[in-house]
Design a protein around this motif. Structure first.
Motif, PDB file in Angstrom:
ATOM      1  N   UNK A 428       0.852  -1.179   0.000  1.00  0.00           N
ATOM      2  CA  UNK A 428       0.000   0.000   0.000  1.00  0.00           C
ATOM      3  C   UNK A 428       0.894   1.237   0.000  1.00  0.00           C
ATOM      4  N   UNK A 429       0.545   2.201  -0.827  1.00  0.00           N
ATOM      5  CA  UNK A 429       1.375   3.381  -1.021  1.00  0.00           C
ATOM      6  C   UNK A 429       0.736   4.569  -0.318  1.00  0.00           C
ATOM      7  N   UNK A 430       1.557   5.412   0.262  1.00  0.00           N
ATOM      8  CA  UNK A 430       1.068   6.621   0.923  1.00  0.00           C
ATOM      9  C   UNK A 430       1.370   7.842   0.068  1.00  0.00           C
ATOM     10  N   UNK A 431       0.768   8.966   0.446  1.00  0.00           N
ATOM     11  CA  UNK A 431       1.049  10.210  -0.265  1.00  0.00           C
ATOM     12  C   UNK A 431       2.423  10.762   0.080  1.00  0.00           C
ATOM     13  N   UNK A 432       3.104  10.122   1.031  1.00  0.00           N
ATOM     14  CA  UNK A 432       4.448  10.549   1.420  1.00  0.00           C
ATOM     15  C   UNK A 432       5.541   9.841   0.636  1.00  0.00           C
ATOM     16  N   UNK A 433       5.192   8.788  -0.089  1.00  0.00           N
ATOM     17  CA  UNK A 433       6.175   8.131  -0.949  1.00  0.00           C
ATOM     18  C   UNK A 433       6.541   9.053  -2.110  1.00  0.00           C
ATOM     19  N   UNK A 434       7.773   8.946  -2.564  1.00  0.00           N
ATOM     20  CA  UNK A 434       8.273   9.799  -3.643  1.00  0.00           C
ATOM     21  C   UNK A 434       8.671   8.958  -4.853  1.00  0.00           C
ATOM     22  N   UNK A 435       8.922   9.651  -5.952  1.00  0.00           N
ATOM     23  CA  UNK A 435       9.402   8.966  -7.153  1.00  0.00           C
ATOM     24  C   UNK A 435      10.724   8.264  -6.880  1.00  0.00           C
ATOM     25  N   UNK A 436      11.552   8.872  -6.038  1.00  0.00           N
ATOM     26  CA  UNK A 436      12.832   8.239  -5.688  1.00  0.00           C
ATOM     27  C   UNK A 436      12.598   6.943  -4.920  1.00  0.00           C
ATOM     28  N   UNK A 437      11.580   6.911  -4.074  1.00  0.00           N
ATOM     29  CA  UNK A 437      11.237   5.677  -3.352  1.00  0.00           C
ATOM     30  C   UNK A 437      10.795   4.595  -4.331  1.00  0.00           C
TER      31      UNK A 437
END
Length: 458
Positions: A428-437
């Motif tokens: 599950x992905x959060x809005x805090x994940x980034x493209x770098x992640x």
């Protein structure tokens, strides 16, 4: 594979043990206290799971100081990531006022209003302590309203762990009772294959079905996806037969879109179960829906109708601290692009992982919708193109099938490479994940594939 039979010649396991000695020591203590050493089935891992010390945003750190990109996401509760400042600022003052009043309070009213502002069908709200309790109450309301006893469920869909929801999720697809469940309860549950229109029609034609319940995006947040048009079909058929339609949005609520899957698809269920994001990462659930169904909980309405009132206590219903967290989280979701950002990261990570699968020549596929992703491990060895994979073309049992031991080995290898996945494997992905992640996660998959090949696992 039992914990005590974990491969001793595995470099993956050896590296994992080397980096997590404190977790291993805690697990040794836990085995003497908890069955299999865990407090949730999803946390079982061979040889043992990590023990987390702290978390922030899209990351968490274990007791040995190792940092991980987190895709467990609080079992789907953390669309806003760990310790989001908006939520934390709300929790502190609420906690200082008291953890439990045993009385009504203003925050429960505000929390319900926040739900109504987002969920299209929330004419009435009843808070619970968990998603399991929410689906249990939904079923009870449907039975009271219709005077019927049977329930239609879809195989592999998850609706909590109470007795009516246990068989047909991971096993007992033939309708027999799981251990500890009375046969009479299982007899009242009609299991239908996902997306099976004929099966639904056959079940409903007897006129004895109180409710149909499903995860609207498909089981396990889309691991077995819902076919286009199927939700519309269910809405039409249940209305035709006077059957209550329940969307289990414990995971999809406030994640797929601010108003959940029902808002995204424009389909109005009669009842909706909510939890996880609802309470901003704290414990809390709710059943919401049509007022006339909720009249069975209402003292005045049942007095007028002469019907027996459904009793519903619950020590932690609408807990004030959970309410404060929920209000803050839902308001932020309503006024920000949190859902859109998380969904965009979902598109990105699925694409990047599939590029790795192509480049590494592995017959797997990463798929999913919105802010979740799943790894198809191809148990039958199909020749597939990861970039053109269609999960709807694969049988649900095959989508759910995991080659023995491979899922655990993938998860351990991904931990070694700095990523904590769900057991699907996926996340599950959060809005805090980034493209770098997302890029780092894809590269962790690449290294994991190479490690698995070296050990002859693939």
């Amino acid at each position: 594979m039992p914990d005590d039979q974990s491969r001793t010649n595995s470099e993956i396991v050896s590296r994992y043990r080397e980096m997590t000695p404190k977790s291993e020591a805690l697990f040794a203590q836990a085995k003497a206290i908890f069955p299999s050493g865990v407090t949730h089935d999803g946390r079982h891992l061979d040889p043992y799971g990590i023990y987390v010390d702290r978390a922030e945003g899209a990351y968490k750190w274990d007791v040995d100081g190792n940092k991980y990109i987190d895709f467990f996401g609080g079992h789907g509760a953390l669309l806003l990531g760990h310790n989001h400042p908006v939520v934390m600022e709300a929790v502190g003052p609420a906690l200082a006022k008291g953890t439990h009043f045993g009385a009504n309070h203003a925050l429960e009213v505000q929390w319900a209003q926040a739900v109504q502002a987002l969920v299209p069908t929330a004419e009435r709200v009843r808070f619970t302590s968990s998603g399991t309790e929410a689906t249990l109450m939904g079923l009870r309301l449907a039975r009271s309203y219709t005077g019927r006893h049977k329930l239609v469920r879809f195989k592999t869909h998850f609706h909590g762990w109470h007795d009516h929801m246990t068989g047909g999720y991971a096993n007992h697809f033939d309708g027999t009772s799981p251990v500890g469940v009375l046969d009479g309860i299982s007899d009242a549950v009609v299991l239908v294959a996902p997306n099976d229109r004929d099966g639904v029609r056959e079940a409903l034609k007897g006129g004895d079905i109180a409710a149909v319940i499903l995860e609207p995006t498909g089981s396990s947040t889309g691991m077995v996806p819902t076919a286009p048009g199927f939700l519309e079909f269910l809405r039409e058929e249940t209305e035709k037969h006077g059957t209550v339609l329940i969307f289990d949005e414990v995971v999809t609520g406030f994640r797929v879109a601010p108003g959940g899957a029902q808002a995204h698809y424009g389909i109005k269920p009669d009842l909706t179960s909510l939890a996880k994001i609802l309470a901003g990462g704290l414990p809390g659930g709710a059943i919401v829906g049509r007022k006339d169904l909720f009249d069975a909980l209402d003292y005045a309405a049942t007095a007028v109708s002469g019907k027996e009132k459904i009793q519903h206590p619950g020590t932690y219903n609408a807990n004030p601290v959970s309410a404060a967290a929920g209000i803050a989280a839902l308001d932020h979701i309503r006024t920000s692009d949190a859902c859109a950002v998380a969904n965009a990261m979902g598109d990105l990570v699925r694409d990047k992982i599939n590029q790795v699968f192509v480049e590494e020549g592995v017959n797997w596929a990463c798929y999913g919708t919105f802010s979740s992703f799943h790894t198809f491990l191809n148990p039958k060895g199909r020749k597939i193109d990861p970039l053109a994979f269609d999960a709807l073309a694969i049988d649900y049992e095959e989508l759910k099938g995991k080659p023995k031991g491979l899922s655990h080995r993938i998860r351990v290898a991904m931990l070694v490479n700095g990523v904590d996945l769900n057991g699907w494997p996926g996340g599950n992905i959060s809005c805090m994940h980034t493209a770098a992640d997302m890029e780092a996660t894809a590269e962790a998959y690449r290294e994991t594939i190479r490690m698995l090949r070296k050990e002859g696992e693939i």
